[in-house]
Scaffold this motif. Structure first.
Motif, mmCIF file in Angstrom:
data_model
loop_
_atom_site.group_PDB
_atom_site.id
_atom_site.type_symbol
_atom_site.label_atom_id
_atom_site.label_comp_id
_atom_site.label_asym_id
_atom_site.label_seq_id
_atom_site.Cartn_x
_atom_site.Cartn_y
_atom_site.Cartn_z
ATOM 1 N N UNK A 190 0.808 -1.235 0.000
ATOM 2 C CA UNK A 190 0.000 0.000 0.000
ATOM 3 C C UNK A 190 0.841 1.285 0.000
ATOM 4 N N UNK A 191 1.989 1.291 0.672
ATOM 5 C CA UNK A 191 2.743 2.532 0.739
ATOM 6 C C UNK A 191 3.420 2.846 -0.611
ATOM 7 N N UNK A 192 4.169 1.830 -1.126
ATOM 8 C CA UNK A 192 4.874 2.023 -2.399
ATOM 9 C C UNK A 192 3.938 2.413 -3.531
ATOM 10 N N UNK A 193 2.779 1.765 -3.528
ATOM 11 C CA UNK A 193 1.878 1.930 -4.656
ATOM 12 C C UNK A 193 1.360 3.378 -4.744
ATOM 13 N N UNK A 194 1.355 4.054 -3.621
ATOM 14 C CA UNK A 194 0.955 5.469 -3.643
ATOM 15 C C UNK A 194 1.910 6.297 -4.499
ATOM 16 N N UNK A 195 3.172 5.842 -4.557
ATOM 17 C CA UNK A 195 4.163 6.514 -5.429
ATOM 18 C C UNK A 195 4.350 5.778 -6.751
ATOM 19 N N UNK A 196 3.387 4.931 -7.088
ATOM 20 C CA UNK A 196 3.449 4.141 -8.320
ATOM 21 C C UNK A 196 4.672 3.225 -8.384
ATOM 22 N N UNK A 197 5.078 2.715 -7.233
ATOM 23 C CA UNK A 197 6.263 1.854 -7.153
ATOM 24 C C UNK A 197 5.854 0.437 -6.735
ATOM 25 N N UNK A 198 6.452 -0.555 -7.361
ATOM 26 C CA UNK A 198 6.336 -1.942 -6.879
ATOM 27 C C UNK A 198 7.751 -2.486 -6.711
ATOM 28 N N UNK A 199 7.863 -3.611 -5.971
ATOM 29 C CA UNK A 199 9.179 -4.216 -5.778
ATOM 30 C C UNK A 199 9.244 -5.542 -6.536
ATOM 31 N N UNK A 200 10.231 -5.640 -7.423
ATOM 32 C CA UNK A 200 10.434 -6.884 -8.142
ATOM 33 C C UNK A 200 11.599 -7.622 -7.494
ATOM 34 N N UNK A 201 11.385 -8.921 -7.177
ATOM 35 C CA UNK A 201 12.446 -9.700 -6.545
ATOM 36 C C UNK A 201 12.811 -10.869 -7.457
ATOM 37 N N UNK A 202 14.094 -10.970 -7.794
ATOM 38 C CA UNK A 202 14.501 -12.114 -8.616
ATOM 39 C C UNK A 202 14.911 -13.263 -7.710
ATOM 40 N N UNK A 203 14.496 -14.472 -8.090
ATOM 41 C CA UNK A 203 14.708 -15.638 -7.234
ATOM 42 C C UNK A 203 16.176 -16.056 -7.192
ATOM 43 N N UNK A 204 16.924 -15.822 -8.289
ATOM 44 C CA UNK A 204 18.301 -16.352 -8.326
ATOM 45 C C UNK A 204 19.229 -15.606 -7.371
#
Lengths: 483, 483
Positions: A353-367
């Protein structure tokens, strides 16, 4: 949360006990359940999904080569099986044998196929008349049964799934060429889809397929340094065609026996993926054959309509190109992230909810577990990059490990030491069965292959690595402990 | 030319001897070869190709319903199989039994799966804890073995291929609803992909699956008027969950047994396709599941570069959307056309040197054999139209035959007469096992199903069709001779 953390805690660190680590990984991550009887496993959706994608991609490779799929019977009558003697001797101790139907004893026994050379031989005999019918190039996807004494999920189980290709040719050269073409096809497939580097080579006489004239193999190195034979291609010459009477009229109208090949890869590849790429959090699935390529995880979405909206929108957009899973449940973030990791999903997108207010998401790579803060408008571009980059990274790490741990050794004491260090040891060797058996007894290592020309090798001859042999040879063989 | 005409001559007209016609069709058209042992067949590329497309399309239907594919063992330990008694009794006489490995007798016998209810039961027991885990919806593509006494390619063979879905639910109503949803899914799939109309209904107690509470079926009418059961869906209630102890904690935290369903279609569908659509030239494959949808045939192309050029161009253009085969060999036109027909390819394009000078090719549809002269610029449009039109035409012809040959009968003498005429006979019936057996003995007909509500039925009660029964009933059952 409780359940999943418990499961992750259950994974033994691979540095501590590799065998236990492997068992922990396969039991988790929605990969397998054990069947009722020893050595039998159930492929759960995450492992069967990988196998389905391997089938799909290999089918597309095969189809471009004009290979057609067929399906032959599961059961082989005893009389048919016994026609090729070396083949029978090789497989006999492992044959599951059907003797009864209900309470009634059958007039003739049937064996559950351990491989289908004899069934294809019978089909070829019926189908081939003249050189016009050749080459004949068939493939079969099937289950086979070999009653192994020691079992290990994916690597050695009493029933496994595979594809087996079988071909007939009018010329020995063409058949030999096709045998090599298929082993190279497999090496390329493992590189491009499973991110697994392999060494291509020929098996020594002792290790070749029962009934073949020569066997080619691709050998991969697992994270513990052990070798895993990951695909084979056999030149059968006329061994089966003579035993079964598979002839064709050549262009001089003379009857001749056909020249044959067979080649296969199996669900062992799932073991190869786990032990090449996996880490202490579980399996890491290479993107191109991952049943789920992207996990979209909503965090605290019940409190934020914007989280739900963005997640839904990304799901729709990314699903056009990728296999995507959306988790909108109200489970907690830690659980969701762990769940995605243990299942080996290559990329996850965390939407809070917080990031999305700034149009941000977090991408996590599994490797690498690297977290990438990304503007929602750049997600697609980042994912496109990551899908290839994760593949490359997985391949390069594995290739580096293989290169760094393959050593050229000419002294037997050093040979023993390096085998014990978990290396692939590349040594001069005469290829006598007796010598191979002794080396195996003394070091636990078996000959993996005689690498084909593409592999760099010394020019000069060296004394054979086997202590009691004084021959000088320029044949070099890779030895290693193996699965 | 010689060979192929010989093959076509070999097809017995279906009006003359339907059984022989069927055997002739399956032996030709690249469909099957007989295996070494009785009742075993080899799926050649043209039949296995249909099955692969059925798999692909059904997988896509299943995937939209959230159904996940898994793979369970081939062999069932005797002790596990015997836990559900009705199930054992139903399958016991047909069970292929593994007693030995090599020469060594096993401590416990194994049965080759005739179906996998007991294996799934074992998996479900291990996987399910609480209502949160439900519904659990799995599917498996697999081979199964049932040692049938009389065999017939595709229709009744000792080994066949199928998919079997298995689900667990927390509520009986939800499970019952899912059972019906799947039988309707099959009916829709057969209509939309195989162009086969079916009647959906419930089996009588005598005909239901061994171990089920109720069985739904789709029944198709073959060209000889006989019924072919083409798919089934079973409501298992708690029969297996009680026998195997598959429980879940409900939302009151009380242990309860799950409610189960299972459902499947098999390679019988290949027999259904042949006997629904085939004609005296061989199989006709409905376009949507045809391994080759379009045959492009060059005629006398060695003499005409333009023929080669147009053929190549059409091949490239059409391959973007369809599965296309290009025959550039110098075999003669008659052979090429016959070869395409006997393999059931829905559409062929004949390209000859004279027509091509006027930019004309001939499109021939396999269902009506109509020849359509087409400007090369209109080929794509015509093909688009034909693919749907052939499907519709095949479906409509079959539907009309089914409707015209289903009769409502209340008198037993008329019943016998109509059964003999090869009709589906729809009659009032009480559903007693004894009565069904007698009717079968006297007429050769078995009960096919009690059609579900969608099927029009009389409002009033009638006397049961069985001679010795005076009950009045408003339960109406379809009887027919069947495969």
């Amino acid at each position: 949360m409780q359940t999943m953390n418990k499961e992750i805690d259950k994974i033994t660190p691979l540095e501590q006990d590799f065998a236990k680590w492997y068992t922990d990984v396969v039991k988790n991550g929605n990969l397998i359940a054990y069947g009722q009887s020893k050595g039998s496993i159930i492929f759960k959706p995450n492992s069967y999904g990988i196998w389905e994608l391997i089938q799909k991609e290999l089918n597309s490779v095969f189809s471009k080569k004009g290979i057609k799929n067929v399906y032959l019977p599961l059961l082989i009558p005893e009389s048919l099986f016994k026609l090729e003697t070396e083949h029978v001797e090789g497989f006999n101790p492992e044959l599951a044998t059907v003797t009864h139907v209900g309470e009634k004893e059958l007039a003739e026994k049937f064996y559950i196929r351990p491989t289908s050379e004899v069934l294809f031989a019978d089909l070829f005999k019926k189908s081939i008349n003249s050189y016009n019918d050749l080459p004949l190039v068939y493939n079969q996807w099937a289950n086979v049964v070999r009653w192994e004494k020691t079992t290990n999920p994916f690597l050695r189980s009493r029933e496994f799934l595979w594809q087996e290709g079988h071909t007939c040719h009018s010329e020995p050269l063409e058949a030999r060429r096709f045998t090599r073409e298929m082993i190279k096809t497999y090496a390329k497939f493992l590189k491009e889809y499973l991110a697994i580097p392999t060494i291509i080579g020929k098996k020594t006489p002792k290790e070749k397929f029962a009934g073949a004239c020569s066997t080619y193999t691709i050998e991969a190195m697992m994270k513990d340094g052990k070798a895993l034979q990951s695909g084979t291609s056999h030149y059968l010459a006329q061994n089966f065609s003579k035993a079964f009477g598979i002839t064709f009229k050549n262009n001089q109208n003379t009857e001749e026996y056909v020249y044959q090949t067979s080649w296969g890869v199996s669900t062992r590849l799932l073991g190869a993926i786990i032990m090449t790429h996996g880490d202490n959090r579980g399996i890491i699935i290479p993107p191109r054959i991952a049943p789920t390529q992207i996990d979209i995880l909503e965090f605290f979405s019940k409190k934020s309509e914007k989280v739900q909206k963005i997640a839904k929108q990304l799901y729709v957009d990314l699903s056009r190109k990728y296999r995507v899973n959306l988790d909108s449940s109200d489970k907690n973030p830690g659980f969701k992230a762990s769940n995605s990791e243990i299942q080996g999903v290559p990329v996850r997108i965390e939407i809070g909810p917080r990031d999305v207010e700034n149009d941000i998401v977090t991408i996590v790579r599994r490797d690498t577990l690297e977290k990438i803060q990304t503007n929602i408008n750049d997600v697609k571009k980042t994912i496109d990059f990551l899908m290839d980059d994760i593949h490359e990274n997985l391949y390069n790490s594995a290739k580096q490990r293989l290169d760094n741990n393959t050593v050229f050794v000419t002294d037997y004491e050093e040979f023993k030491k390096e085998i014990n260090n978990g290396k692939f040891v590349y040594s001069p060797f005469c290829c006598l069965d007796y010598a191979e058996e002794r080396i195996k007894e003394e070091t636990g290592a078996s000959s993996r292959c005689i690498p084909i020309r593409e592999f760099e090798k010394p020019d000069e001859k060296h004394k054979c690595i086997f202590e009691n042999c004084d021959n000088k040879t320029n044949r070099y063989v890779i030895f290693a402990k193996a699965y």
